[in-house]
Every structure is written in structure tokens, then in C-alpha cells.
Design an enzyme around this catalytic site. Sequence first.
Site, short mmCIF file in Angstrom:
data_model
loop_
_atom_site.label_atom_id
_atom_site.label_comp_id
_atom_site.label_asym_id
_atom_site.label_seq_id
_atom_site.Cartn_x
_atom_site.Cartn_y
_atom_site.Cartn_z
N HIS A 254 -6.72 128.85 61.84
CA HIS A 254 -7.94 128.44 60.81
C HIS A 254 -7.67 127.39 60.25
O HIS A 254 -6.52 126.78 59.66
CB HIS A 254 -7.97 129.70 59.87
CG HIS A 254 -9.79 129.50 58.78
ND1 HIS A 254 -10.61 128.83 59.70
CD2 HIS A 254 -9.16 129.07 57.98
CE1 HIS A 254 -11.82 128.51 58.56
NE2 HIS A 254 -11.22 128.58 57.67
N MET B 16 -15.26 129.36 69.47
CA MET B 16 -16.18 129.81 68.61
C MET B 16 -16.79 130.40 68.86
O MET B 16 -18.10 130.26 68.80
CB MET B 16 -16.92 127.99 68.49
CG MET B 16 -16.25 126.95 68.46
SD MET B 16 -15.18 127.31 67.00
CE MET B 16 -16.70 126.56 65.93
N ARG B 17 -16.75 131.86 68.69
CA ARG B 17 -17.28 133.20 69.01
C ARG B 17 -16.62 133.51 68.36
O ARG B 17 -15.44 134.16 67.95
CB ARG B 17 -16.94 133.66 70.31
CG ARG B 17 -17.86 133.01 71.21
CD ARG B 17 -19.25 132.91 71.07
NE ARG B 17 -20.02 134.05 71.43
CZ ARG B 17 -21.13 134.68 71.80
NH1 ARG B 17 -22.48 133.83 71.75
NH2 ARG B 17 -21.19 136.03 71.61
N ARG C 173 -23.35 140.15 73.33
CA ARG C 173 -22.15 140.15 72.86
C ARG C 173 -21.30 141.21 73.97
O ARG C 173 -20.13 141.03 74.59
CB ARG C 173 -22.29 140.26 71.29
CG ARG C 173 -22.15 139.38 70.45
CD ARG C 173 -22.57 139.84 69.53
NE ARG C 173 -21.16 139.78 69.23
CZ ARG C 173 -20.82 140.29 67.26
NH1 ARG C 173 -21.91 140.96 66.74
NH2 ARG C 173 -19.87 140.02 66.84
N ASN D 205 -4.99 134.00 65.72
CA ASN D 205 -5.91 132.76 65.66
C ASN D 205 -5.44 132.33 64.61
O ASN D 205 -4.46 132.21 63.52
CB ASN D 205 -7.65 133.30 64.74
CG ASN D 205 -8.05 131.80 64.22
OD1 ASN D 205 -8.44 131.21 65.30
ND2 ASN D 205 -9.19 132.23 63.59
N GLY E 132 -13.13 141.51 60.48
CA GLY E 132 -13.63 140.58 59.86
C GLY E 132 -13.21 138.57 59.78
O GLY E 132 -12.34 138.39 60.32
N VAL E 133 -14.14 138.22 59.37
CA VAL E 133 -14.37 136.77 60.38
C VAL E 133 -12.76 135.68 58.93
O VAL E 133 -13.36 135.69 58.13
CB VAL E 133 -15.14 135.70 60.02
CG1 VAL E 133 -14.99 134.19 60.46
CG2 VAL E 133 -16.42 136.43 60.86
N ASP E 134 -11.82 135.37 59.95
CA ASP E 134 -10.72 134.86 58.96
C ASP E 134 -10.67 135.93 58.11
O ASP E 134 -10.08 134.82 57.16
CB ASP E 134 -11.09 133.44 58.13
CG ASP E 134 -11.99 132.36 59.50
OD1 ASP E 134 -11.47 132.56 60.54
OD2 ASP E 134 -12.28 131.21 58.76
#
Length: 226
Positions: free
Chosen positions: A109, A90-91, A65, A107, A143-145
Site C-alpha cells: 500500500h 483494485m478489488r 463477488r 499487499n 478490513g481494507v488496508d
Amino acid sequence: MRSRVAVLISGRGSNMAALLAAASVPSYPAEIALVVSNRGDAPGLELAGKAGVPGRVVPSRGRTREAFEAELQSALEEAQVDYVALAGFMRVLTEGFVRRWEGRMVNIHPSLLPSFPGLDTHRRALAAGVRLHGCTVHLVTPGVDEGPILAQAAVPVLEGDDEATLASRVLEQEHRLYPAALGWLVAGHAWLEAGRAIVAAEGARGRSLANPLPEIPGLPTHDATS
């Protein structure tokens, strides 16, 4: 002078195409200066090239990464971009990279966050029996989303919907919402403050939107009734 935006993709780039279309309007406050994909076979790269926007592949497979993000950061710096827009990228980015772009990376979503973060949002929405689904533009945090929400667009879940029909209805709203929300941010009508996204533009466009689209100077009209 318009702000310079890099769009990060991994696939077909339909939301990238919506941003390119918006940026083709001279009064739009941003220009798409670079499209970066972590996959060399991403169809969106061809779309960017046809639009005259430089494309670059920064491969992620088989690399750490840290190595991937170091090359990505170099590409962004070389293009002198001010903002970063994730469009089907998609990372999962590291906290260090995200903090470097805090308040300047967005982003989109395909759900009404905080419901259904992550993948398979349409399948999960149908399984949960929700009556409203939609999409969210948010500022990116580690944090994701989980980032502060700039705007959301809602669509009804209809009897007989499957993943494909619901996804199509949501995608139509994504293509309206993302250019508008990015425009607010780069024009200074939205910003990050004490961990929250503040949107100061007034007025409303798009009656189907959970957070109506304010009309601000220099943005194309994205009216869901048109």
C-alpha cells in the site's frame, strides 16, 4: 523447492514486475507461478507473458463477488500456488476468501499505514502536511488496508512536491520493499502470530527504510544506497 506465488493485478503491474525480477534470481525463495488480472486490458498481463509467466483473466465486472471469487480460487488451485501477492489489485475481497488465505496473502500500500488507507494516498499526505510518507507491505485481513504490517519504507516529503513527484519517490521504495517482504514470508522468516506479523530475520539493509530490510539467505540485496 521454491514456493509458488500468484500475483493479482488490475493495471500496469509495476510491483508485479519487481517481484518477477526478484524471482528470476535462482536463490530467491519464491517463483511467480501465475499472474491473474480482473481486467483483460491490464498492461501487466503482457509483462508477465514476456517473462514467461502464465497470465489469466478472471473478469470481475458485471458479476457477483461470489462468482468472481469462485473462479479466482479455482485459478489459484489449478496453479497450485502457496501464496498470493496483491499488486495494484483494485478489488475488495470478501472475508471468506481472505480467511482462506490467512497468513499467506500480502499487499503493498502506498502510505505508511495506518495513515492514509484507501485511495488517493499521495494527495491526502500532501494535504495533511506530513513530512514523511512511504509504503507498507502487510498481510491481508478482511478490513481494507488493516492487516498486520510486515515492513515499511519511508521517504521525505519535499518542498515543491506534487502527487506525481511524491508517488515516484514512494514507488521506487515499493519496488525494493515488496520482493524483500514477500521473500521473508515464504522463507519462513516472517509469519502471522496472534494477529501480529512477526519478522524474525536480523541485520539491516537500506538506511532509508523505516523498518530496515534484514538480509536473509536466498534474497537479493535491496540496498537503498546502491
